[in-house]
Design a protein around this motif. Structure first.
Motif, PDB file in Angstrom:
ATOM      1  N   ALA A   1       8.877   8.918   6.076  1.00 50.32           N
ATOM      2  CA  ALA A   1       8.367   8.482   7.397  1.00 50.32           C
ATOM      3  C   ALA A   1       7.170   7.514   7.323  1.00 50.32           C
ATOM      4  O   ALA A   1       7.163   6.548   8.091  1.00 50.32           O
ATOM      5  CB  ALA A   1       7.582   9.781   8.060  1.00 50.32           C
ATOM      6  N   LYS A   2       6.402   7.760   6.314  1.00 51.33           N
ATOM      7  CA  LYS A   2       5.399   6.578   5.889  1.00 51.33           C
ATOM      8  C   LYS A   2       6.019   5.109   5.576  1.00 51.33           C
ATOM      9  O   LYS A   2       5.759   4.330   5.967  1.00 51.33           O
ATOM     10  CB  LYS A   2       4.645   6.904   4.944  1.00 51.33           C
ATOM     11  N   PHE A   3       7.082   5.252   4.731  1.00 46.11           N
ATOM     12  CA  PHE A   3       7.887   3.936   4.350  1.00 46.11           C
ATOM     13  C   PHE A   3       8.359   3.486   5.535  1.00 46.11           C
ATOM     14  O   PHE A   3       8.542   2.140   5.754  1.00 46.11           O
ATOM     15  CB  PHE A   3       9.061   4.438   3.287  1.00 46.11           C
ATOM     16  N   ARG A   4       9.229   4.343   6.235  1.00 42.52           N
ATOM     17  CA  ARG A   4       9.750   3.688   7.718  1.00 42.52           C
ATOM     18  C   ARG A   4       8.931   2.904   8.333  1.00 42.52           C
ATOM     19  O   ARG A   4       9.298   2.155   9.248  1.00 42.52           O
ATOM     20  CB  ARG A   4      10.536   4.566   8.343  1.00 42.52           C
ATOM     21  N   LYS A   5       7.674   3.343   8.530  1.00 40.87           N
ATOM     22  CA  LYS A   5       6.778   2.692   9.692  1.00 40.87           C
ATOM     23  C   LYS A   5       6.370   1.319   9.187  1.00 40.87           C
ATOM     24  O   LYS A   5       5.956   0.720   9.835  1.00 40.87           O
ATOM     25  CB  LYS A   5       5.244   3.448   9.493  1.00 40.87           C
ATOM     26  N   VAL A   6       6.440   1.061   7.784  1.00 37.58           N
ATOM     27  CA  VAL A   6       6.483  -0.291   7.380  1.00 37.58           C
ATOM     28  C   VAL A   6       7.440  -0.833   6.894  1.00 37.58           C
ATOM     29  O   VAL A   6       7.698  -1.903   6.142  1.00 37.58           O
ATOM     30  CB  VAL A   6       5.469  -0.348   6.117  1.00 37.58           C
TER      31      VAL A   6
ATOM     32  N   GLU B   1       0.835  -1.168   0.139  1.00 34.71           N
ATOM     33  CA  GLU B   1       0.061   0.114   0.018  1.00 34.71           C
ATOM     34  C   GLU B   1       0.888   1.135  -0.013  1.00 34.71           C
ATOM     35  O   GLU B   1       0.576   2.333  -0.720  1.00 34.71           O
ATOM     36  CB  GLU B   1      -0.846   0.033   1.125  1.00 34.71           C
ATOM     37  N   ALA B   2       1.954   1.331   0.741  1.00 34.19           N
ATOM     38  CA  ALA B   2       2.866   2.333   0.861  1.00 34.19           C
ATOM     39  C   ALA B   2       3.625   2.556  -0.569  1.00 34.19           C
ATOM     40  O   ALA B   2       3.564   3.727  -1.273  1.00 34.19           O
ATOM     41  CB  ALA B   2       3.990   2.046   1.708  1.00 34.19           C
ATOM     42  N   VAL B   3       3.748   1.704  -1.187  1.00 30.41           N
ATOM     43  CA  VAL B   3       4.378   1.757  -2.576  1.00 30.41           C
ATOM     44  C   VAL B   3       3.361   2.317  -3.709  1.00 30.41           C
ATOM     45  O   VAL B   3       3.414   3.040  -4.467  1.00 30.41           O
ATOM     46  CB  VAL B   3       4.962   0.408  -3.018  1.00 30.41           C
ATOM     47  N   ARG B   4       2.144   1.390  -3.619  1.00 26.85           N
ATOM     48  CA  ARG B   4       1.013   2.089  -4.380  1.00 26.85           C
ATOM     49  C   ARG B   4       0.809   3.520  -4.239  1.00 26.85           C
ATOM     50  O   ARG B   4       0.331   4.280  -5.238  1.00 26.85           O
ATOM     51  CB  ARG B   4      -0.140   1.381  -4.044  1.00 26.85           C
ATOM     52  N   HIS B   5       0.735   4.145  -2.911  1.00 23.65           N
ATOM     53  CA  HIS B   5       0.343   5.219  -2.756  1.00 23.65           C
ATOM     54  C   HIS B   5       1.560   6.153  -3.337  1.00 23.65           C
ATOM     55  O   HIS B   5       1.164   7.398  -3.875  1.00 23.65           O
ATOM     56  CB  HIS B   5       0.395   5.536  -1.152  1.00 23.65           C
TER      57      HIS B   5
ATOM     58  N   VAL C   1       3.155  10.249  -7.356  1.00 23.02           N
ATOM     59  CA  VAL C   1       4.078  10.781  -8.246  1.00 23.02           C
ATOM     60  C   VAL C   1       3.414  10.853  -9.632  1.00 23.02           C
ATOM     61  O   VAL C   1       3.478  12.211 -10.323  1.00 23.02           O
ATOM     62  CB  VAL C   1       5.167  10.041  -8.293  1.00 23.02           C
ATOM     63  N   LEU C   2       2.377   9.738  -9.829  1.00 17.36           N
ATOM     64  CA  LEU C   2       2.077   9.752 -11.299  1.00 17.36           C
ATOM     65  C   LEU C   2       0.820  10.844 -11.383  1.00 17.36           C
ATOM     66  O   LEU C   2       0.680  11.527 -12.521  1.00 17.36           O
ATOM     67  CB  LEU C   2       1.411   8.263 -11.661  1.00 17.36           C
TER      68      LEU C   2
ATOM     69  N   ASP D   1       9.936  18.752   2.042  1.00 17.73           N
ATOM     70  CA  ASP D   1       8.928  18.464   2.775  1.00 17.73           C
ATOM     71  C   ASP D   1       8.120  17.208   2.409  1.00 17.73           C
ATOM     72  O   ASP D   1       7.922  16.615   3.215  1.00 17.73           O
ATOM     73  CB  ASP D   1       7.827  19.583   3.143  1.00 17.73           C
ATOM     74  N   TRP D   2       7.875  17.004   1.325  1.00 20.85           N
ATOM     75  CA  TRP D   2       7.086  15.928   0.705  1.00 20.85           C
ATOM     76  C   TRP D   2       7.894  14.721   0.810  1.00 20.85           C
ATOM     77  O   TRP D   2       7.580  13.529   1.448  1.00 20.85           O
ATOM     78  CB  TRP D   2       6.662  16.242  -0.933  1.00 20.85           C
ATOM     79  N   ILE D   3       9.411  14.583   0.698  1.00 17.25           N
ATOM     80  CA  ILE D   3      10.107  13.593   0.786  1.00 17.25           C
ATOM     81  C   ILE D   3      10.275  13.101   2.471  1.00 17.25           C
ATOM     82  O   ILE D   3      10.047  11.798   2.591  1.00 17.25           O
ATOM     83  CB  ILE D   3      11.655  13.928   0.286  1.00 17.25           C
ATOM     84  N   LYS D   4      10.417  14.054   3.212  1.00 14.92           N
ATOM     85  CA  LYS D   4      10.154  13.791   4.672  1.00 14.92           C
ATOM     86  C   LYS D   4       9.103  13.085   5.030  1.00 14.92           C
ATOM     87  O   LYS D   4       9.041  12.177   5.560  1.00 14.92           O
ATOM     88  CB  LYS D   4      10.394  14.889   5.596  1.00 14.92           C
ATOM     89  N   GLU D   5       7.852  13.527   4.390  1.00 12.33           N
ATOM     90  CA  GLU D   5       6.633  12.887   4.874  1.00 12.33           C
ATOM     91  C   GLU D   5       6.542  11.403   4.269  1.00 12.33           C
ATOM     92  O   GLU D   5       6.291  10.476   4.813  1.00 12.33           O
ATOM     93  CB  GLU D   5       5.327  13.763   4.295  1.00 12.33           C
ATOM     94  N   MET D   6       6.938  11.352   3.014  1.00 12.39           N
ATOM     95  CA  MET D   6       6.814   9.950   2.320  1.00 12.39           C
ATOM     96  C   MET D   6       7.915   9.057   3.079  1.00 12.39           C
ATOM     97  O   MET D   6       7.367   7.924   3.222  1.00 12.39           O
ATOM     98  CB  MET D   6       7.297  10.228   1.041  1.00 12.39           C
TER      99      MET D   6
END
Length: 99
Positions: free
Chosen positions: A41-46, A10-14, A19-20, A34-39
Motif C-alpha cells: 500500500a505504501k509503494f502504490r501511493k508513490v 524514501e519508500a525503498v529506503r524504508h 527488512v535489514l 499483513d506486513w506485505i499488504k501494508e508495504m
C-alpha cells in the motif's frame, strides 16, 4: 535510484531498513501477509509495486514502476522461517485480489 522522486526513494529506503533491521525469523505466514499488504500500500501511493518470491528460506523483493513495469530495485533477504506453499500467497497482487 537517483532518477526517482524523493517519495519513491524514501519508500525503498524504508523497506530496506525494515527488512535489514527486523528479524525475519519472527514472521509467521499470517504476519508476513499483513506486513506485505501494508508495504505494498505504501509503494502504490508513490507509483511503485512490490513483488516478492519465496524460495525455501529467502525472500526476493522486486520493486517495479506501476506505469511502465520497469524494475527499479531488487534484493534478497534470508529468513529462518520455512513457509509452505499453502501457507502464504505468493504475490501482493494475489493477496489484494488484483487481476
Amino acid at each position: 535510484m537517483h532518477s526517482y522522486t524523493k517519495e519513491q526513494r524514501e519508500a525503498v529506503r524504508h523497506l530496506l531498513h525494515t527488512v535489514l533491521m527486523r528479524d525475519m525469523g519472527t514472521f509467521t505466514p499470517e504476519r508476513f501477509k499483513d506486513w506485505i499488504k501494508e508495504m505494498d500500500a505504501k509503494f502504490r501511493k508513490v507509483a511503485l509495486r512490490l513483488v516478492f518470491h519465496l524460495n525455501n528460506r529467502s525472500v526476493l523483493f522486486t520493486i517495479k514502476e506501476v506505469r511502465t513495469g520497469r524494475t527499479a530495485f531488487r534484493f534478497t533477504s534470508s529468513t529462518h522461517v520455512r513457509f509452505d506453499d499453502r501457507e502464504i500467497v505468493m504475490s501482493a497482487d494475489e493477496l489484494l485480489g488484483a487481476r
